[in-house]
Design an enzyme around this catalytic site. Sequence first.
Site, mmCIF file in Angstrom:
data_model
loop_
_atom_site.group_PDB
_atom_site.id
_atom_site.type_symbol
_atom_site.label_atom_id
_atom_site.label_comp_id
_atom_site.label_asym_id
_atom_site.label_seq_id
_atom_site.Cartn_x
_atom_site.Cartn_y
_atom_site.Cartn_z
ATOM 1 N N HIS A 180 0.797 -1.237 0.000
ATOM 2 C CA HIS A 180 0.000 0.000 0.000
ATOM 3 C C HIS A 180 0.819 1.271 0.000
ATOM 4 O O HIS A 180 0.244 2.364 0.040
ATOM 5 C CB HIS A 180 -0.934 0.044 1.210
ATOM 6 C CG HIS A 180 -2.060 -0.923 1.121
ATOM 7 N ND1 HIS A 180 -3.293 -0.592 0.624
ATOM 8 C CD2 HIS A 180 -2.124 -2.229 1.439
ATOM 9 C CE1 HIS A 180 -4.077 -1.648 0.659
ATOM 10 N NE2 HIS A 180 -3.381 -2.662 1.153
ATOM 11 N N LYS A 202 -7.309 14.027 5.128
ATOM 12 C CA LYS A 202 -6.530 12.784 5.094
ATOM 13 C C LYS A 202 -5.523 12.817 6.234
ATOM 14 O O LYS A 202 -5.285 13.863 6.827
ATOM 15 C CB LYS A 202 -5.834 12.581 3.751
ATOM 16 C CG LYS A 202 -5.127 13.831 3.201
ATOM 17 C CD LYS A 202 -4.597 13.600 1.806
ATOM 18 C CE LYS A 202 -5.605 13.861 0.711
ATOM 19 N NZ LYS A 202 -5.836 12.768 -0.184
ATOM 20 N N ARG A 203 -4.909 11.680 6.501
ATOM 21 C CA ARG A 203 -3.831 11.581 7.470
ATOM 22 C C ARG A 203 -2.836 12.720 7.218
ATOM 23 O O ARG A 203 -2.569 13.061 6.066
ATOM 24 C CB ARG A 203 -3.165 10.230 7.191
ATOM 25 C CG ARG A 203 -2.254 9.686 8.185
ATOM 26 C CD ARG A 203 -2.156 8.168 7.935
ATOM 27 N NE ARG A 203 -1.615 7.775 6.635
ATOM 28 C CZ ARG A 203 -0.318 7.674 6.351
ATOM 29 N NH1 ARG A 203 0.577 7.995 7.267
ATOM 30 N NH2 ARG A 203 0.079 7.255 5.165
ATOM 31 N N LYS A 237 1.814 14.224 1.708
ATOM 32 C CA LYS A 237 0.460 14.575 1.278
ATOM 33 C C LYS A 237 0.329 16.094 1.100
ATOM 34 O O LYS A 237 -0.616 16.607 0.549
ATOM 35 C CB LYS A 237 -0.581 14.046 2.255
ATOM 36 C CG LYS A 237 -0.581 12.500 2.308
ATOM 37 C CD LYS A 237 -1.639 11.941 3.219
ATOM 38 C CE LYS A 237 -1.499 10.455 3.498
ATOM 39 N NZ LYS A 237 -2.253 9.576 2.609
ATOM 40 N N THR A 284 -7.979 7.345 -1.819
ATOM 41 C CA THR A 284 -9.352 6.904 -2.044
ATOM 42 C C THR A 284 -10.334 8.051 -1.805
ATOM 43 O O THR A 284 -11.435 8.034 -2.346
ATOM 44 C CB THR A 284 -9.720 5.714 -1.121
ATOM 45 O OG1 THR A 284 -9.180 5.965 0.180
ATOM 46 C CG2 THR A 284 -9.171 4.419 -1.654
ATOM 47 N N LYS A 288 -13.991 9.350 -3.698
ATOM 48 C CA LYS A 288 -15.240 9.721 -3.009
ATOM 49 C C LYS A 288 -15.688 11.112 -3.426
ATOM 50 O O LYS A 288 -16.869 11.361 -3.691
ATOM 51 C CB LYS A 288 -15.035 9.669 -1.488
ATOM 52 C CG LYS A 288 -14.782 8.272 -0.961
ATOM 53 C CD LYS A 288 -14.257 8.266 0.477
ATOM 54 C CE LYS A 288 -13.650 6.908 0.805
ATOM 55 N NZ LYS A 288 -12.765 6.905 1.972
#
Length: 806
Positions: free
Chosen positions: A357, A545-546, A551, A653, A657
């Site tokens: 992942h 998100k985390r 990111k 992901t 969404k």
Amino acid sequence: MTLINKKEFKLEFRNQMDFLYKQTIEEANSEQLLNTLVTVLKCKIDNIWKESRLDKEKEVYYFCIEFLLGRQLESNLLNLGVLEDIKLILKEMDINLEDLVNAEVDPALGNGGLGRLAACFLDSMASLSISGHGYGIRYEYGLFEQKLVNGHQVEVPDNWLKEESYIWETVRPNKASIVKFGGQVDLVEKNGKLKAIHKNYIPVMAVPYDIPIIGYKNEYINTLRLFKSDVPRKDFEPILKESKNSYGSYHDALQYRYYADEISQVLYPNDSNDAGKILRLKQEYFLVSAGIQDIFRKYKKNNRDIGKIYEKISIHINDTHPSLCVPELMRLLMDEEELGWDEAWEITKRVISYTNHTIMAEAMERWNIQMIKELLPRIYMIIEEINKRYIRKLNNKYGNDFDKIGTMAVISADNVNMANLSIIGSHSVNGVAKLHTEILKKEVLKNFYEDEPFKFNNKTNGIAHRRWLMLSNPRLSKLINELIGESWQKDTLELKSLEKYQDDSRVLQELELIKQENKRNLSKIITQKNEININENSIFDVQIKRLHAYKRQLMNALHILHMYHELLDNPNLNMEPRTFIFGAKAAPGYYFAKCVIKLINELAQKINNDVRVKDKLRVVFLENYGVSLAEKIIPATNVSEQISTTTKEASGTSNMKFMMNGAITIATLDGANIEIHDQIGDENMVLFGLKANQVLEYSKFGGYSSADLYSNNFYIKRVVDDLVNGFIPNILEEGREIYNSLITYNDEFFVLRDFENYIEAQKKINDLYMDKNHWNKMALINIANSGIFSSDRTIKEYANEIWYKR
Ligand code: H2P
């Protein structure tokens, strides 16, 4: 489904309420009403659940250290096909279903995308009538609850089991098994064969707690089985003959209890010290051993030949945490079932498959050999043998190419490499989006790919559209039903036919109204939580998100700072009002990530209190981001921020969404953003930033200097200086830390390199939004092309190409 008969249901509800609480409905609070409803439902589904347990087909067991389920009530009612009926019946009883939905706990047994993906996959397996079950740990405490105190993240224990039990679970004490830790292993000869005898081990009991996973309108229910650790019950005594048996003193007994309890106590114990590391390793083995013993028990009930287990069972290792499945399966096949090494090894590879992942080095688990040797002596022996045989094979093939062999070995530099163990011990290795899989094949796992190319395949992630569209955005779902009928609910590719409405102004108008209403609902939540009023007509620009450097929440924050300056310089700037919304937890030991949280919060303070920009700019950081909050945020979003450093986000992901809910994506060509782009093209999303090959070249050959960029670019210098010049109050230390990461340590994640490009992309978003009709058309095209990202598609691929292949 004839599950609900109104009269009967009302009676059962009242009886159950009386039985559980000795109260009338009128006296009960929401929790009691919820518990009563769930108890009634559990009785009703029991037969279907039992039926689905009797499996004729091959069964899939999905091992994962995290499962981020979200609340279950509404989702279960939807999947049972009784959501509307129950809503009405409860209304007649003067009960508001929404109150019950909100009273349910949202179990945070996961961290981010990994755990949520596992939950979506369970939903899809059940909905596709695939016999697929999850195995995980029933953590007493989930991921911490995040509080914001003066803009700092403060972690509070997540005591989700306040009531001692979880309403959806059923404990199965008679299915418990024993997991053995520590002790010694002797190899003794028996009938000409060496047999491993494990002695003086510490036995821990693994007690299963089952949660039903209900398929969508197909009368099919799978199980998520979570194990809780405990000291063994008396009836295990006969099989504990060889265990350490001196728990006589009170003190010893207490210590033993602590030893056992601790294992399922908390998700991701802090592993910055050895004690924490050992605990994590214990958790991983506990899950794996309990799970595989359970599989063997069930298999042996109906099948005699253990040598054919691969025909009936698939074990999936989700990320490296359950990698010990490989040696544990070997152990059971050899030590318990008395198969020889070669046969056991062939079976293991046929049964096991593995998903990677992430390519982030920090997440590639390595365990110190001494630690494994002491905690899991028999497992270590098996790992050593796997390694020895594998190295021998590599030597035959590649001679003395020690560099190559060193990267592929299971044991190197005193560590066991869990990814290598998983790859070697399985028949399939997959990445989670096309680019990610290519990077695995060509870079990170290149040697393995060259050695056994047939093992590698891609399975682009997906999301459960039932939760992420039908439940979280009921009005949009209804509009889609009205436009194209309901068959898309079972086959999301049918959403494509929405495209015929792309120039229908009535439909586009309706789409806008729905978004507007969702924004209004979210605004209320924000006002309630953050005590701030939001302009509902502003662009809702979201990154949830985390929190991680790759990111790049930081880049988003720096851009907000840039916008703020632009507005101060030119109060008449022609811009659409914007509300930037963040939700993110930082790992407790990750200082940089915590600094970014502080920065965003202080920036929010400054901007939100500056009357000069009041109508144009707002920044919101929502505390304690999780599944329930995401369900409210995503339908209300206009702009989806997917801005990771290219190559670093394996898939993502939330990008899917948002797309499915009609947000426009601003993105780098990373992870599944690429596949979103394949579906809708440049015209319907906004791309920016370095390409994968550029990032890979910089990483290999250097050539990037953030300090040069900083010195030569006014806009960059302005925002970077603000980190340390007092412009943003209260970030003395945090600002310096971030400044150093960007300038002193040369900006590992290319924030500044992509910054100008990001500003341009953001301008483009602004301009596009000004033409509302066009924006709505883009939104519609996004929704229409999001069908491929349903996790039903992903699961069909796993089933056909990995699990059912032998
Ligand atoms: C991870 C990856 C994501 C991926 C997800 C599921 C580990 O999730 O980074 O890119 O989509 O697994 O495969 P996360 O960062 O959200 O914790």
